[in-house]
Design an enzyme around this catalytic site. Structure first.
Site, PDB file in Angstrom:
ATOM      1  N   GLU A 125      14.456   5.341  -6.617  1.00 18.32           N
ATOM      2  CA  GLU A 125      14.584   4.051  -7.305  1.00 18.32           C
ATOM      3  C   GLU A 125      15.731   3.267  -6.703  1.00 18.32           C
ATOM      4  O   GLU A 125      15.673   2.055  -6.531  1.00 18.32           O
ATOM      5  CB  GLU A 125      14.830   4.273  -8.808  1.00 18.32           C
ATOM      6  CG  GLU A 125      14.832   2.988  -9.643  1.00 18.32           C
ATOM      7  CD  GLU A 125      16.194   2.322  -9.846  1.00 18.32           C
ATOM      8  OE1 GLU A 125      16.243   1.270 -10.495  1.00 18.32           O
ATOM      9  OE2 GLU A 125      17.205   2.826  -9.361  1.00 18.32           O
ATOM     10  N   GLU A 126      16.821   3.988  -6.417  1.00 17.64           N
ATOM     11  CA  GLU A 126      18.051   3.309  -6.023  1.00 17.64           C
ATOM     12  C   GLU A 126      17.911   2.549  -4.709  1.00 17.64           C
ATOM     13  O   GLU A 126      18.550   1.536  -4.492  1.00 17.64           O
ATOM     14  CB  GLU A 126      19.207   4.303  -5.952  1.00 17.64           C
ATOM     15  CG  GLU A 126      19.605   4.880  -7.313  1.00 17.64           C
ATOM     16  CD  GLU A 126      20.257   3.849  -8.241  1.00 17.64           C
ATOM     17  OE1 GLU A 126      20.296   2.661  -7.886  1.00 17.64           O
ATOM     18  OE2 GLU A 126      20.727   4.252  -9.313  1.00 17.64           O
TER      19      GLU A 126
ATOM     20  N   HIS B 233       3.119 -11.942 -10.954  1.00 17.60           N
ATOM     21  CA  HIS B 233       3.075 -12.355 -12.360  1.00 17.60           C
ATOM     22  C   HIS B 233       3.492 -13.822 -12.424  1.00 17.60           C
ATOM     23  O   HIS B 233       4.587 -14.172 -12.008  1.00 17.60           O
ATOM     24  CB  HIS B 233       4.022 -11.486 -13.194  1.00 17.60           C
ATOM     25  CG  HIS B 233       3.678 -11.434 -14.647  1.00 17.60           C
ATOM     26  ND1 HIS B 233       3.783 -12.524 -15.479  1.00 17.60           N
ATOM     27  CD2 HIS B 233       3.207 -10.420 -15.425  1.00 17.60           C
ATOM     28  CE1 HIS B 233       3.402 -12.171 -16.705  1.00 17.60           C
ATOM     29  NE2 HIS B 233       3.047 -10.906 -16.698  1.00 17.60           N
TER      30      HIS B 233
ATOM     31  N   SER C 263       0.813 -31.371 -17.643  1.00 15.93           N
ATOM     32  CA  SER C 263      -0.105 -31.371 -18.791  1.00 15.93           C
ATOM     33  C   SER C 263      -1.114 -30.223 -18.735  1.00 15.93           C
ATOM     34  O   SER C 263      -1.476 -29.672 -19.784  1.00 15.93           O
ATOM     35  CB  SER C 263      -0.816 -32.715 -18.902  1.00 15.93           C
ATOM     36  OG  SER C 263      -1.480 -32.968 -17.691  1.00 15.93           O
TER      37      SER C 263
ATOM     38  N   HIS D 102      14.208   7.135 -13.443  1.00 14.09           N
ATOM     39  CA  HIS D 102      14.325   7.712 -12.097  1.00 14.09           C
ATOM     40  C   HIS D 102      15.288   8.886 -12.099  1.00 14.09           C
ATOM     41  O   HIS D 102      16.084   9.050 -13.025  1.00 14.09           O
ATOM     42  CB  HIS D 102      14.706   6.650 -11.074  1.00 14.09           C
ATOM     43  CG  HIS D 102      16.088   6.083 -11.172  1.00 14.09           C
ATOM     44  ND1 HIS D 102      17.137   6.539 -10.400  1.00 14.09           N
ATOM     45  CD2 HIS D 102      16.604   5.081 -11.911  1.00 14.09           C
ATOM     46  CE1 HIS D 102      18.227   5.823 -10.670  1.00 14.09           C
ATOM     47  NE2 HIS D 102      17.933   4.930 -11.587  1.00 14.09           N
TER      48      HIS D 102
ATOM     49  N   GLY E 226      17.509 -11.931  -8.231  1.00 12.91           N
ATOM     50  CA  GLY E 226      17.035 -10.563  -8.047  1.00 12.91           C
ATOM     51  C   GLY E 226      16.868  -9.830  -9.353  1.00 12.91           C
ATOM     52  O   GLY E 226      15.804  -9.303  -9.633  1.00 12.91           O
TER      53      GLY E 226
ATOM     54  N   ASP F 172      16.454   3.775 -17.928  1.00 14.73           N
ATOM     55  CA  ASP F 172      17.160   4.053 -16.682  1.00 14.73           C
ATOM     56  C   ASP F 172      18.604   4.313 -17.082  1.00 14.73           C
ATOM     57  O   ASP F 172      19.013   5.461 -17.277  1.00 14.73           O
ATOM     58  CB  ASP F 172      16.968   2.837 -15.754  1.00 14.73           C
ATOM     59  CG  ASP F 172      17.697   2.951 -14.431  1.00 14.73           C
ATOM     60  OD1 ASP F 172      18.604   3.770 -14.328  1.00 14.73           O
ATOM     61  OD2 ASP F 172      17.357   2.192 -13.494  1.00 14.73           O
TER      62      ASP F 172
ATOM     63  N   TYR G 241       0.850  -1.203   0.000  1.00 13.97           N
ATOM     64  CA  TYR G 241       0.000   0.000   0.000  1.00 13.97           C
ATOM     65  C   TYR G 241       0.880   1.246   0.000  1.00 13.97           C
ATOM     66  O   TYR G 241       2.045   1.186   0.397  1.00 13.97           O
ATOM     67  CB  TYR G 241      -0.963  -0.002   1.191  1.00 13.97           C
ATOM     68  CG  TYR G 241      -0.306  -0.178   2.547  1.00 13.97           C
ATOM     69  CD1 TYR G 241       0.004  -1.448   3.041  1.00 13.97           C
ATOM     70  CD2 TYR G 241       0.007   0.942   3.332  1.00 13.97           C
ATOM     71  CE1 TYR G 241       0.614  -1.597   4.274  1.00 13.97           C
ATOM     72  CE2 TYR G 241       0.607   0.784   4.579  1.00 13.97           C
ATOM     73  CZ  TYR G 241       0.914  -0.488   5.036  1.00 13.97           C
ATOM     74  OH  TYR G 241       1.521  -0.648   6.260  1.00 13.97           O
TER      75      TYR G 241
ATOM     76  N   HIS H 221      27.365   3.012 -10.203  1.00 16.04           N
ATOM     77  CA  HIS H 221      27.130   3.540  -8.847  1.00 16.04           C
ATOM     78  C   HIS H 221      28.396   4.102  -8.199  1.00 16.04           C
ATOM     79  O   HIS H 221      28.531   4.104  -6.980  1.00 16.04           O
ATOM     80  CB  HIS H 221      26.486   2.478  -7.946  1.00 16.04           C
ATOM     81  CG  HIS H 221      25.103   2.110  -8.355  1.00 16.04           C
ATOM     82  ND1 HIS H 221      24.336   1.182  -7.682  1.00 16.04           N
ATOM     83  CD2 HIS H 221      24.326   2.555  -9.371  1.00 16.04           C
ATOM     84  CE1 HIS H 221      23.161   1.067  -8.278  1.00 16.04           C
ATOM     85  NE2 HIS H 221      23.137   1.882  -9.313  1.00 16.04           N
TER      86      HIS H 221
HETATM   87 ZN    ZN Z   1      19.242   3.433 -12.239  1.00 13.42          ZN
END
Ligand code: ZN
Ligand code: NAG
Ligand code: NAG
Ligand code: NAG
Ligand code: NAG
Ligand code: NAG
Ligand code: NAG
Ligand code: NAG
Length: 716
Positions: free
Chosen positions: A420-421, A665, A608, A372, A675, A449, A271, A534
């Site tokens: 985002e990071e 999904h 099946s 981002h 990940g 990105d 949420y 990074h």
């Molecule tokens: Zn990025």
């Protein structure tokens, strides 16, 4: 130093079990399914063999609007100020102003989230003989690269890391995957109570720390290994800033949250984070402290393990040995100890997503484009600001088309995400807030990105966007080589469209809402300059000197993004290809069959129902293509377009995957121990790999049901 006799015995005993432990599981290797545009999509592929590609008048306006000089100016702006998540709204407001100038209605959507910041980081190595060495944990300040020396530069640390002081012996654990830890345990290495020294690469960094914690280790150090730079190394190539090889002091910052369990604000799973929202425990944040390290500062730690514990050959895991000179990559421990301190300050902070909208004439269909804006360092010329700069230029191009009187049929929404990071926080909270509207109306989500970090165009996408991706790539000129398109550059070096894990802000759109999505950008060829991910060296200077002088690839990737957006909002027939889900699912099903058979699980896991469901889907998609080809009224077109928009929602299974509610999904998900990289039919695949066959069987049923539901939306 440990007695050799003990280790020989342990290694011999372990060898017996090694083959079970080392077994499986293979991830889906990328398929090549270059889709030839067909039926009513023929027009978007018509330019295939013509050079320069033939363009419509509207396409021409968009393509010609892209200017490498303005892109460079946006990049310069974004890369010269600190914009760590939660610290300021200057950058998102500036972005809103630019988009506003080009005709977008803009606003900031802000969330109140838990973030943390570095207070004190230190790391010392205590040799057994009384000597000690202390790491600087700093990257070099370069005269040539001004932002590396800014006084407000961001220290090297791990976002969402555990606070603590620990002092213990340490063990080299390879990439820090579950299999790496299990291998060491099977070889008799005691891990509990020790500190893990792992190299980057392979699993997402947060999973390395999670895995270390799970085996009772009390701290984790993650270093960059130049062995992963392959041939792009000195002395063949000088190091940055003198050449394209890695600067030895580069440090990869990054989040260590458990991304395969739950992205977003860890205190509000499922949420949106509002000021008064109820807060949960931060269970996805590791308890143990962790620090990132450059290879040059990891070397003394690794050297002190030489000849101790199990040698690399005995461990026998691929990629165990890296490229640091003088290092044997022995596991240790060695008697040497590390004391590390990682003090973090957790705080509730406001983050700000910029949202820009141009209403479509047909408001019940929406296309979203996002990237981002928060970065781990001053710079971020590749991550994320190649994307940020491209997005402003995209707004400018759309603005140029609006000025001609054109109006999009479908609504365009641009988003510049915050945080985002730390774990896809801004985008996840936003999706959680707007999920009913998103599920009702969004046709596609386009993510950019790391827009430019190398010379190979690179795409990950849901199967229904493959045809549009390849058709669009054929319309955009690539700056390198003679008479080449983005498609040519992609086909020659990549030629495959990846699946979608959880590498960037598309995750919530895909895994919570079942929205067709693409992640686009470029990746490195082996001879391309090292991309210092990074690190302070992902800077404007690096971009202009090595990665994309002249911003010419920024321009191409931006043109690609803009044309893709244009067709998604403008075409009468929505350019999605549901049938290609059938093609991909059939291939993934065959891999799953093989996995089940190799695991000797065919008696317990009967596939099946899924096999049949995929067949039904294939038939329904064919029927859908027939309906679409015959749609001859606006009502009929509208109906088929809505089916193409909606069928993917059915892949979202209520309740999600075992132990991770967020990931719903049922066709793909980030691997639980990767990940980043996706696993196909994850509910079944991962349970087979874990030997939980009854649960795997249950997920065969759930997955088949989802596939049938998707088929019935197409057929209805
Ligand atoms: Zn990025
Ligand atoms: C202790 O060992 C380290 C590593 O072998 C060495 O560099 C250092 O000089 C030694 N110190 C003393 C006091 O012997
Ligand atoms: C860590 O050590 C420092 C001094 O070395 C001390 O000030 C700090 O309180 C310690 N923190 C914890 C959590 O033990
Ligand atoms: C766009 O549509 C929304 C929702 O219908 C409406 O609130 C907004 O005023 C519209 N914006 C413009 C510029 O027409
Ligand atoms: C590139 O395309 C142009 C225009 O079609 C053509 O004149 C030229 O010969 C082509 N060059 C190469 C190297 O194919
Ligand atoms: C834009 O591209 C042109 C032609 O490739 C180049 O001469 C110019 O320097 C570039 N502009 C910038 C700002 O990099
Ligand atoms: C499957 O069975 C075969 C033959 O009995 C055996 O060689 C193999 O090790 C088994 N594989 C697994 C994963 O149990
Ligand atoms: C439109 O398609 C429908 C259904 O396929 C068909 O019955 C009808 O005759 C077609 N109308 C025209 C004008 O082509």
């Amino acid at each position: 130093m440990k007695s050799t006799a003990f280790f020989l015995a342990a290694a011999a005993a372990a060898a017996v079990h090694a083959c079970d432990k080392e077994h499986h599981f293979r991830h889906h290797e990328r398929h090549l399914h270059v889709q030839q545009p067909r039926s009513q999509l023929d027009d978007i592929g018509a330019s295939k063999r013509v050079f320069p590609p033939a363009l419509t008048a509207h396409e021409r306006v968009l393509i010609d609007s892209f200017d490498n000089t303005t892109v460079a100016s946006w990049s310069r702006y974004y890369t010269h100020k600190r914009n760590l998540a939660g610290e300021s709204d200057i950058v998102p407001k500036w972005t809103a102003e630019r988009w506003g100038e080009y005709g977008f209605e803009t606003r900031l959507d802000s969330y109140y989230v838990y973030l943390d910041y570095p207070v004190h980081q230190s790391l010392a190595l205590h040799y057994g003989n009384g000597s000690m060495w202390e790491a600087s944990l700093e990257e070099e300040v370069l005269e040539e690269d001004e932002t590396t020396g800014y006084s407000d530069r961001v220290p090297a640390f791990h976002g969402y890391s555990g606070s603590g002081n620990v002092s213990a012996e340490y063990v080299y654990v390879g990439r820090g995957s579950q299999q790496d830890f299990h291998r060491l345990q099977s070889l008799g290495i005691t891990l509990a109570g020790k500190i893990a020294l792992a190299k980057y690469g392979g699993p997402f960094r947060g999973l390395k720390v999670k895995n270390a914690q799970a085996v009772g280790m009390i701290g984790a150090i993650l270093f960059t290994d130049p062995g992963d730079d392959k041939t792009m190394i000195p002395p063949t190539y000088p190091t940055y800033p003198h050449g394209p090889a890695r600067n030895p002091t580069s440090i990869q910052r990054g989040s260590v949250v458990d991304l395969s369990a739950y992205p977003g604000d860890p205190t509000t799973p499922g949420y949106p984070s509002k000021e008064g929202s109820e807060r949960a425990d931060t269970g996805t944040i590791p308890r143990i402290p962790s620090l990132p390290l450059s290879w040059v500062e990891a070397r003394p730690l690794l050297v002190a393990l030489n000849g101790c514990g199990v040698d690399a050959e005995t461990v026998g895991r691929s990629n165990w040995v890296g490229g640091i000179e003088g290092v044997e990559y022995s596991s240790g421990p060695s008697g040497a100890r590390v004391s590390m301190r990682n003090m973090m300050r957790g705080e509730m902070k406001w983050i700000h997503n910029t949202v820009g909208i141009v209403n479509g004439t047909d408001g019940d269909e929406v296309v979203i484009v996002g990237n981002h804006h928060d970065a781990w360092m001053i710079g971020g010329a590749a991550d994320p600001h190649s994307g940020s700069a491209i997005l402003v230029e995209t707004a400018r191009a759309i603005g140029a088309l609006l000025k001609t009187g054109w109006k999009p049929k479908r609504t365009i929404v641009l988003c510049s995400w915050d945080a985002e990071e730390y774990g896809l926080v801004g985008s996840t909270e936003w999706v959680e807030e707007y999920i009913p509207w998103l599920k009702d109306s969004v046709v596609s989500y386009l993510n950019i990105d790391v827009g430019v970090a190398g010379t190979i165009p690179d795409f990950g996408a849901s199967p229904d966007l493959h045809a549009l991706t390849t058709a669009t790539a054929q319309k955009v000129i690539w700056p390198h080589g003679n008479n080449r398109t983005v498609y040519d550059a992609w086909e020659e070096k990549a030629g495959e469209i990846d699946g979608l894990g959880a590498q960037s802000d598309y995750a919530a759109f895909v895994h919570r809402a079942g929205i067709a999505s693409i992640d686009m950008g470029t990746t490195r060829a082996p001879t391309d300059p090292i991309y210092h991910s990074h690190s302070n060296f992902d800077s404007f200077h690096w971009m202009t000197t090595f990665a994309d002088p002249g911003f010419v690839m920024h321009k191409s990737i931006g043109q690609f993004l803009t044309l893709m957006l244009f067709h998604l909002v403008d075409d009468e027939v929505l350019p999605l290809e549901p049938a290609n889900y059938g093609v991909e699912m059939r291939a993934w099903f065959q891999e799953l069959e093989q996995l089940v058979s190799e695991a000797n699980a065919t008696a317990d896991v009967q596939l099946s129902a899924l096999d049949d469901a995929v067949s039904v889907f294939e038939d329904s998609a064919r029927e859908f293509n027939g309906q679409r080809a015959m749609a001859n009224s606006s009502a009929a077109l509208r109906a088929v377009n809505h089916k193409a928009r909606d069928f993917g929602r059915a892949f979202i299974g209520q309740g999600g995957l075992p132990g991770r509610d967020f990931f719903q999904h049922l066709i793909f998900a980030p691997g639980i121990d990767t990940g980043y990289r996706p696993v196909m039919f994850p509910g079944v695949t991962e349970q087979v790999a874990a030997g939980k066959l009854a649960l795997a069987q249950e997920y065969v049923g759930k997955t088949a049901k989802a596939v049938l539901a998707a088929a019935s939306i197409l057929r209805s």
